[in-house]
Design a protein around this motif. Structure first.
Motif, PDB file in Angstrom:
ATOM      1  N   ALA A  47      41.824  77.495  -9.681  1.00  8.69           N
ATOM      2  CA  ALA A  47      42.699  76.784 -10.615  1.00  8.69           C
ATOM      3  C   ALA A  47      43.256  75.525  -9.954  1.00  8.69           C
ATOM      4  CB  ALA A  47      43.834  77.691 -11.087  1.00  8.69           C
ATOM      5  N   ALA A  48      43.701  75.657  -8.706  1.00  5.43           N
ATOM      6  CA  ALA A  48      44.230  74.504  -7.978  1.00  5.43           C
ATOM      7  C   ALA A  48      43.138  73.465  -7.758  1.00  5.43           C
ATOM      8  CB  ALA A  48      44.812  74.955  -6.640  1.00  5.43           C
ATOM      9  N   TYR A  49      41.930  73.922  -7.447  1.00  5.14           N
ATOM     10  CA  TYR A  49      40.814  73.004  -7.217  1.00  5.14           C
ATOM     11  C   TYR A  49      40.491  72.213  -8.489  1.00  5.14           C
ATOM     12  CZ  TYR A  49      36.116  71.327  -6.141  1.00  5.14           C
ATOM     13  OH  TYR A  49      35.011  70.523  -5.963  1.00  5.14           O
ATOM     14  N   CYS A  50      40.452  72.901  -9.616  1.00  2.00           N
ATOM     15  CA  CYS A  50      40.113  72.241 -10.884  1.00  2.00           C
ATOM     16  C   CYS A  50      41.286  71.447 -11.455  1.00  2.00           C
ATOM     17  CB  CYS A  50      39.659  73.277 -11.916  1.00  2.00           C
ATOM     18  SG  CYS A  50      38.086  74.063 -11.531  1.00  2.00           S
ATOM     19  N   GLY A  51      42.497  71.765 -11.019  1.00  2.50           N
ATOM     20  CA  GLY A  51      43.674  71.081 -11.551  1.00  2.50           C
ATOM     21  C   GLY A  51      44.182  71.692 -12.839  1.00  2.50           C
ATOM     22  N   THR A  52      44.058  73.020 -12.965  1.00  4.76           N
ATOM     23  CA  THR A  52      44.548  73.723 -14.151  1.00  4.76           C
ATOM     24  C   THR A  52      45.620  74.736 -13.773  1.00  4.76           C
ATOM     25  OG1 THR A  52      42.800  75.401 -13.983  1.00  4.76           O
ATOM     26  CG2 THR A  52      42.350  73.475 -15.374  1.00  4.76           C
ATOM     27  N   ILE A 170      33.722  64.977 -11.227  1.00  5.69           N
ATOM     28  CA  ILE A 170      34.974  64.288 -11.545  1.00  5.69           C
ATOM     29  C   ILE A 170      34.733  63.294 -12.674  1.00  5.69           C
ATOM     30  CG2 ILE A 170      36.757  62.741 -10.661  1.00  5.69           C
ATOM     31  CD1 ILE A 170      36.245  63.931  -7.878  1.00  5.69           C
ATOM     32  N   TYR A 171      35.639  63.301 -13.644  1.00  2.00           N
ATOM     33  CA  TYR A 171      35.554  62.400 -14.797  1.00  2.00           C
ATOM     34  C   TYR A 171      36.936  61.811 -15.041  1.00  2.00           C
ATOM     35  CZ  TYR A 171      34.379  60.890 -19.586  1.00  2.00           C
ATOM     36  OH  TYR A 171      34.155  60.155 -20.738  1.00  2.00           O
ATOM     37  N   GLU A 172      37.024  60.496 -14.962  1.00  3.16           N
ATOM     38  CA  GLU A 172      38.296  59.794 -15.151  1.00  3.16           C
ATOM     39  C   GLU A 172      39.388  60.384 -14.248  1.00  3.16           C
ATOM     40  OE1 GLU A 172      38.931  60.097 -19.388  1.00  3.16           O
ATOM     41  OE2 GLU A 172      37.687  58.328 -19.790  1.00  3.16           O
ATOM     42  N   GLY A 173      39.003  60.689 -13.012  1.00  2.00           N
ATOM     43  CA  GLY A 173      39.956  61.172 -12.019  1.00  2.00           C
ATOM     44  C   GLY A 173      40.292  62.645 -12.097  1.00  2.00           C
ATOM     45  N   LYS A 174      39.691  63.374 -13.026  1.00  2.00           N
ATOM     46  CA  LYS A 174      39.982  64.800 -13.189  1.00  2.00           C
ATOM     47  C   LYS A 174      38.706  65.617 -13.020  1.00  2.00           C
ATOM     48  CE  LYS A 174      42.869  66.007 -16.455  1.00  2.00           C
ATOM     49  NZ  LYS A 174      43.454  66.196 -17.808  1.00  2.00           N
ATOM     50  N   LYS A 175      38.882  66.840 -12.521  1.00  2.00           N
ATOM     51  CA  LYS A 175      37.732  67.698 -12.261  1.00  2.00           C
ATOM     52  C   LYS A 175      37.235  68.375 -13.539  1.00  2.00           C
ATOM     53  CE  LYS A 175      37.336  68.067  -7.522  1.00  2.00           C
ATOM     54  NZ  LYS A 175      38.515  68.572  -6.834  1.00  2.00           N
ATOM     55  N   ALA A 176      35.936  68.614 -13.590  1.00  2.00           N
ATOM     56  CA  ALA A 176      35.384  69.478 -14.632  1.00  2.00           C
ATOM     57  C   ALA A 176      36.137  70.801 -14.605  1.00  2.00           C
ATOM     58  CB  ALA A 176      33.898  69.714 -14.386  1.00  2.00           C
ATOM     59  N   THR A 203      38.904  78.451 -17.022  1.00  2.00           N
ATOM     60  CA  THR A 203      40.082  77.677 -16.633  1.00  2.00           C
ATOM     61  C   THR A 203      40.711  77.074 -17.877  1.00  2.00           C
ATOM     62  OG1 THR A 203      38.677  75.732 -16.201  1.00  2.00           O
ATOM     63  CG2 THR A 203      39.243  77.118 -14.315  1.00  2.00           C
ATOM     64  N   THR A 204      42.037  76.984 -17.863  1.00  2.00           N
ATOM     65  CA  THR A 204      42.769  76.439 -19.006  1.00  2.00           C
ATOM     66  C   THR A 204      44.209  76.160 -18.605  1.00  2.00           C
ATOM     67  OG1 THR A 204      43.353  76.805 -21.343  1.00  2.00           O
ATOM     68  CG2 THR A 204      43.450  78.719 -19.890  1.00  2.00           C
ATOM     69  N   ASN A 205      44.855  75.295 -19.374  1.00  2.00           N
ATOM     70  CA  ASN A 205      46.295  75.081 -19.237  1.00  2.00           C
ATOM     71  C   ASN A 205      47.072  75.756 -20.358  1.00  2.00           C
ATOM     72  OD1 ASN A 205      46.264  73.426 -16.873  1.00  2.00           O
ATOM     73  ND2 ASN A 205      45.512  71.729 -18.112  1.00  2.00           N
ATOM     74  N   ASP A 206      46.373  76.482 -21.214  1.00  2.00           N
ATOM     75  CA  ASP A 206      46.968  77.146 -22.372  1.00  2.00           C
ATOM     76  C   ASP A 206      47.469  78.526 -21.945  1.00  2.00           C
ATOM     77  OD1 ASP A 206      47.368  78.676 -24.725  1.00  2.00           O
ATOM     78  OD2 ASP A 206      45.903  77.482 -25.841  1.00  2.00           O
ATOM     79  N   ASP A 207      48.785  78.673 -21.834  1.00  2.00           N
ATOM     80  CA  ASP A 207      49.383  79.936 -21.359  1.00  2.00           C
ATOM     81  C   ASP A 207      49.007  81.109 -22.252  1.00  2.00           C
ATOM     82  OD1 ASP A 207      50.588  78.389 -19.426  1.00  2.00           O
ATOM     83  OD2 ASP A 207      52.570  78.382 -20.370  1.00  2.00           O
ATOM     84  N   ASN A 208      49.087  80.898 -23.558  1.00  2.00           N
ATOM     85  CA  ASN A 208      48.822  81.986 -24.497  1.00  2.00           C
ATOM     86  C   ASN A 208      47.355  82.397 -24.455  1.00  2.00           C
ATOM     87  OD1 ASN A 208      48.412  82.556 -27.938  1.00  2.00           O
ATOM     88  ND2 ASN A 208      49.731  83.829 -26.679  1.00  2.00           N
ATOM     89  N   LEU A 209      46.455  81.414 -24.440  1.00  2.00           N
ATOM     90  CA  LEU A 209      45.030  81.728 -24.365  1.00  2.00           C
ATOM     91  C   LEU A 209      44.715  82.474 -23.078  1.00  2.00           C
ATOM     92  CD1 LEU A 209      42.166  81.382 -25.606  1.00  2.00           C
ATOM     93  CD2 LEU A 209      41.965  79.303 -24.204  1.00  2.00           C
ATOM     94  N   SER A 210      45.305  82.036 -21.976  1.00  2.00           N
ATOM     95  CA  SER A 210      45.070  82.682 -20.693  1.00  2.00           C
ATOM     96  C   SER A 210      45.482  84.150 -20.728  1.00  2.00           C
ATOM     97  CB  SER A 210      45.847  81.953 -19.590  1.00  2.00           C
ATOM     98  OG  SER A 210      45.781  82.664 -18.372  1.00  2.00           O
ATOM     99  N   GLU A 211      46.622  84.428 -21.292  1.00  2.00           N
ATOM    100  CA  GLU A 211      47.117  85.807 -21.364  1.00  2.00           C
ATOM    101  C   GLU A 211      46.196  86.677 -22.215  1.00  2.00           C
ATOM    102  OE1 GLU A 211      51.055  88.179 -23.051  1.00  2.00           O
ATOM    103  OE2 GLU A 211      51.211  86.042 -22.575  1.00  2.00           O
TER     104      GLU A 211
END
Length: 368
Positions: A47-52, A170-176, A203-211
């Motif tokens: 998660a840290a590697y991907c930035g999520t 990397i795309y526009e400074g962010k990792k796949a 990987t996701t930043n969506d808390d609800n989806l992750s749970e």
């Protein structure tokens, strides 16, 4: 002359053999093999590697896509019979995940240069039942995510990355893995970040989806013997998680070597009968595969094999031409169908030796 294997996994994994053995011994000695500290550790690292914010380790890449879709169905974002836009030019797992959720894959053709889904063709396929776009970063090159985001926002669609071939791109400074609402990864042994068996992650930043997805991957349970959902048994096991933590430390270094080899190919293969891959942005392609094209592909492949050089075809049949999707066999998707007759993947992996690379280029330049 020694043959050049398309992929020499024994040589690849031999580079880290002592670390792998230490990791596996650590797991064996722990006495804990499922849902333990190694999985939790790798999830945090990746998660840290991907930035999520979140990473959920699962059994394989197919399940990763399927669980994302199941999570959105639990949320009520989509329901059986809804449509998901997918590229026709991809490994079949992308479409299978959609079908196995009772959703309908809608195939869109690819760009003739990058081989990724063509955003300009998506608008013709969007309907009132469309709920998501799955963008495959094929062969390691990130799809045109800025254009796909615009379409997704315009039609209120979920945007999902199939990043199974693009670990570290990397795309526009962010990792796949951090470029959409959620992303699916495979860690099948041949991948840029490969395990020693089947493995995958979301990987996701969506808390609800992750749970929800975490519970779905564990029989639909987040409390032992209490099941909220009709889930799957799809969990990244402790041994594969420990192996992946080792491999992750070397991923950027390995990707740099892949890019270096690809650059050498691109600068030195000079044969008018061979079409080289087009790279939109140097960082956005981590060359899971180096794919050339030729109208005489089959003859070229036999010629290379006669010289001891092994190759692969990714993929010999577009998804809509597979027997599994025989109901769609009469639709025409011209570029994907053209590519299936022309593409050829060359050996490309970090432990490929310089003399092997030179031999491959020399053989290609002599082909007529």
């Amino acid at each position: 002359m020694e043959p050049i294997l398309f992929l020499n996994l024994q040589r690849e994994n031999g580079r880290y053999a002592s670390e792998f053995k230490g990791a596996v011994s650590r797991v064996i000695d722990s006495g804990w093999y499922i849902l333990g500290e190694e999985k939790e550790k790798f999830e945090k690292e990746f998660a840290a590697y991907c930035g999520t914010t979140h990473c959920i380790g699962v059994g394989n890449g197919l399940d990763a896509i399927r669980l994302i879709l199941m999570g959105y169905m639990v949320q009520g974002v989509m329901q059986e019979g809804d449509e998901i836009i997918v590229p026709a030019n991809s490994f079949i797992a992308t479409a299978l995940a959609v079908s196995q959720c009772g959703l309908k894959p809608v195939f869109v053709d690819c760009d003739i240069h990058t081989y990724n889904i063509d955003p300009t063709l998506i608008l013709k396929k969007v309907s009132s039942k469309t709920k998501a776009i799955i963008a495959v970063h094929l062969y390691g090159q990130v799809a045109i995510m800025d254009e796909l985001r615009v379409i997704a926002r315009q039609y209120d669609l979920k945007l999902i990355e199939d990043a199974a071939q693009a670990h570290g791109a990397i795309y526009e400074g962010k990792k796949a893995g951090s470029l959409a609402d959620a992303a699916a990864f495979s860690f099948y042994p041949v991948k840029n970040l490969g395990a020693l068996g089947d493995a995958g992650a979301i990987t996701t930043n969506d808390d609800n989806l992750s749970e929800i997805v975490r519970a779905l991957s564990n029989y639909g349970s987040d409390d032992k013997y209490i099941h909220k959902y009709k889930g799957l048994n799809s969990r990244l096991d402790e041994i594969q998680a420990a192996i992946l933590s080792v491999r992750l430390r070397y991923l950027d270094q390995d990707n740099r070597r892949r890019i270096e080899i690809a650059r050498y190919y691109s600068e030195n293969i000079k044969n008018p009968q061979i079409i080289l891959p087009v790279v939109d942005n140097a960082e956005s392609h981590v060359f899971h595969q180096y794919v050339i094209r030729s109208s005489r592909r089959d003859r070229l492949r036999r010629y290379l094999l006669d010289k001891g050089i092994h190759t692969q075809i990714h993929y010999p049949l577009s998804i809509h031409k597979q027997e599994a999707y025989s109901k769609l066999k009469n639709i025409v998707i011209p570029i994907a169908e053209c590519l299936q007759e022309e593409v050829l993947s060359l050996p490309l992996y970090p432990s490929l030796k310089s003399e092997e690379i030179h031999r491959i280029v020399e053989a290609l330049n002599q082909f007529s």
